[in-house]
Design a protein around this motif. Structure first.
Motif, PDB file in Angstrom:
ATOM      1  N   GLY A 172      -3.217   6.363  16.987  1.00 43.78           N
ATOM      2  CA  GLY A 172      -2.105   7.218  16.570  1.00 43.78           C
ATOM      3  C   GLY A 172      -1.621   6.974  15.156  1.00 43.78           C
ATOM      4  O   GLY A 172      -0.651   7.578  14.725  1.00 43.78           O
ATOM      5  N   ILE A 173      -2.278   6.085  14.420  1.00 42.85           N
ATOM      6  CA  ILE A 173      -1.928   5.899  13.005  1.00 42.85           C
ATOM      7  C   ILE A 173      -2.777   6.903  12.228  1.00 42.85           C
ATOM      8  O   ILE A 173      -3.968   6.706  12.036  1.00 42.85           O
ATOM      9  N   HIS A 174      -2.145   8.014  11.823  1.00 44.38           N
ATOM     10  CA  HIS A 174      -2.877   9.103  11.183  1.00 44.38           C
ATOM     11  C   HIS A 174      -2.769   9.101   9.668  1.00 44.38           C
ATOM     12  O   HIS A 174      -3.652   9.615   8.994  1.00 44.38           O
ATOM     13  N   CYS A 175      -1.691   8.564   9.152  1.00 39.57           N
ATOM     14  CA  CYS A 175      -1.444   8.684   7.719  1.00 39.57           C
ATOM     15  C   CYS A 175      -0.585   7.506   7.248  1.00 39.57           C
ATOM     16  O   CYS A 175      -0.191   6.649   8.037  1.00 39.57           O
ATOM     17  N   GLU A 176      -0.305   7.470   5.983  1.00 38.66           N
ATOM     18  CA  GLU A 176       0.505   6.400   5.386  1.00 38.66           C
ATOM     19  C   GLU A 176       1.905   6.375   5.995  1.00 38.66           C
ATOM     20  O   GLU A 176       2.495   5.312   6.181  1.00 38.66           O
ATOM     21  N   ASN A 177       2.424   7.541   6.319  1.00 40.33           N
ATOM     22  CA  ASN A 177       3.738   7.643   6.947  1.00 40.33           C
ATOM     23  C   ASN A 177       3.750   6.931   8.304  1.00 40.33           C
ATOM     24  O   ASN A 177       4.656   6.166   8.617  1.00 40.33           O
ATOM     25  N   CYS A 178       2.713   7.168   9.108  1.00 35.83           N
ATOM     26  CA  CYS A 178       2.587   6.496  10.415  1.00 35.83           C
ATOM     27  C   CYS A 178       2.475   4.987  10.232  1.00 35.83           C
ATOM     28  O   CYS A 178       3.097   4.217  10.967  1.00 35.83           O
ATOM     29  N   LYS A 179       1.659   4.563   9.279  1.00 35.64           N
ATOM     30  CA  LYS A 179       1.444   3.140   9.013  1.00 35.64           C
ATOM     31  C   LYS A 179       2.761   2.451   8.672  1.00 35.64           C
ATOM     32  O   LYS A 179       3.081   1.388   9.199  1.00 35.64           O
ATOM     33  N   ASN A 180       3.531   3.064   7.803  1.00 38.67           N
ATOM     34  CA  ASN A 180       4.817   2.481   7.401  1.00 38.67           C
ATOM     35  C   ASN A 180       5.778   2.385   8.584  1.00 38.67           C
ATOM     36  O   ASN A 180       6.495   1.394   8.730  1.00 38.67           O
ATOM     37  N   CYS A 181       5.786   3.406   9.421  1.00 39.67           N
ATOM     38  CA  CYS A 181       6.668   3.412  10.589  1.00 39.67           C
ATOM     39  C   CYS A 181       6.275   2.301  11.563  1.00 39.67           C
ATOM     40  O   CYS A 181       7.135   1.567  12.058  1.00 39.67           O
ATOM     41  N   VAL A 182       4.976   2.143  11.824  1.00 37.96           N
ATOM     42  CA  VAL A 182       4.496   1.094  12.727  1.00 37.96           C
ATOM     43  C   VAL A 182       4.855  -0.286  12.180  1.00 37.96           C
ATOM     44  O   VAL A 182       5.353  -1.143  12.907  1.00 37.96           O
ATOM     45  N   GLU A 183       4.619  -0.512  10.889  1.00 38.13           N
ATOM     46  CA  GLU A 183       4.949  -1.809  10.283  1.00 38.13           C
ATOM     47  C   GLU A 183       6.435  -2.112  10.424  1.00 38.13           C
ATOM     48  O   GLU A 183       6.821  -3.216  10.796  1.00 38.13           O
ATOM     49  N   ARG A 184       7.265  -1.129  10.123  1.00 31.78           N
ATOM     50  CA  ARG A 184       8.706  -1.341  10.168  1.00 31.78           C
ATOM     51  C   ARG A 184       9.169  -1.703  11.589  1.00 31.78           C
ATOM     52  O   ARG A 184       9.966  -2.613  11.777  1.00 31.78           O
ATOM     53  N   LEU A 185       8.628  -1.024  12.596  1.00 35.24           N
ATOM     54  CA  LEU A 185       9.037  -1.283  13.977  1.00 35.24           C
ATOM     55  C   LEU A 185       8.477  -2.607  14.508  1.00 35.24           C
ATOM     56  O   LEU A 185       9.142  -3.301  15.273  1.00 35.24           O
TER      57      LEU A 185
END
Length: 123
Positions: A59-72
């Motif tokens: 479910g990590i599709h883009c840089e936006n997803c990556k940043n959200c996963v890292e933050r959480l």
């Protein structure tokens, strides 16, 4: 005249689709929150790392997803995460033991699914 119309129709359809695809992979589209999720701050562990867990994530599709996963994944006390968009993984360094359920819940909040967790190293 018909040849010009036949050539123009694909250009009208294909060019906007390509632009949309580029926006998606830059994290600027609406599918992943759009507008560019703020980059997760690098979190450093206090004290020595007790171990690392490697999470395989769908479910990590883009840089936006990556940043959200890292933050959480950085939210639990004693965790410092770094996600990799190309490999669909996140490496979580831990100064204390963090349960797999807690890590899975954090990824689920980002709209992703953890398909595997592997303990990389333990002090």
């Amino acid at each position: 005249m018909g040849n010009y119309i036949a050539g123009a129709v694909p250009a009208v359809v294909v060019l906007p689709a390509q632009r949309s695809t580029l926006k998606h992979f830059k994290g600027e589209c609406g599918c992943c929150g759009g507008g560019g999720e703020p980059r997760a701050k690098r979190k450093k562990l206090r004290g020595q790392a007790a171990g690392e867990k490697v999470l395989r994530i769908e479910g990590i599709h883009c840089e936006n997803c990556k940043n959200c996963v890292e933050r959480l994944l950085n939210q639990p006390d004693g965790a410092a995460a770094k996600a990799c968009l190309n490999k669909n993984i996140a490496v979580v360094s831990m100064s204390r033991e963090i349960g797999n359920g807690e890590l899975k819940a954090a990824a689920a909040t980002a709209g992703c699914k953890v398909t595997g967790i592997k303990l990389r190293r333990k002090a």
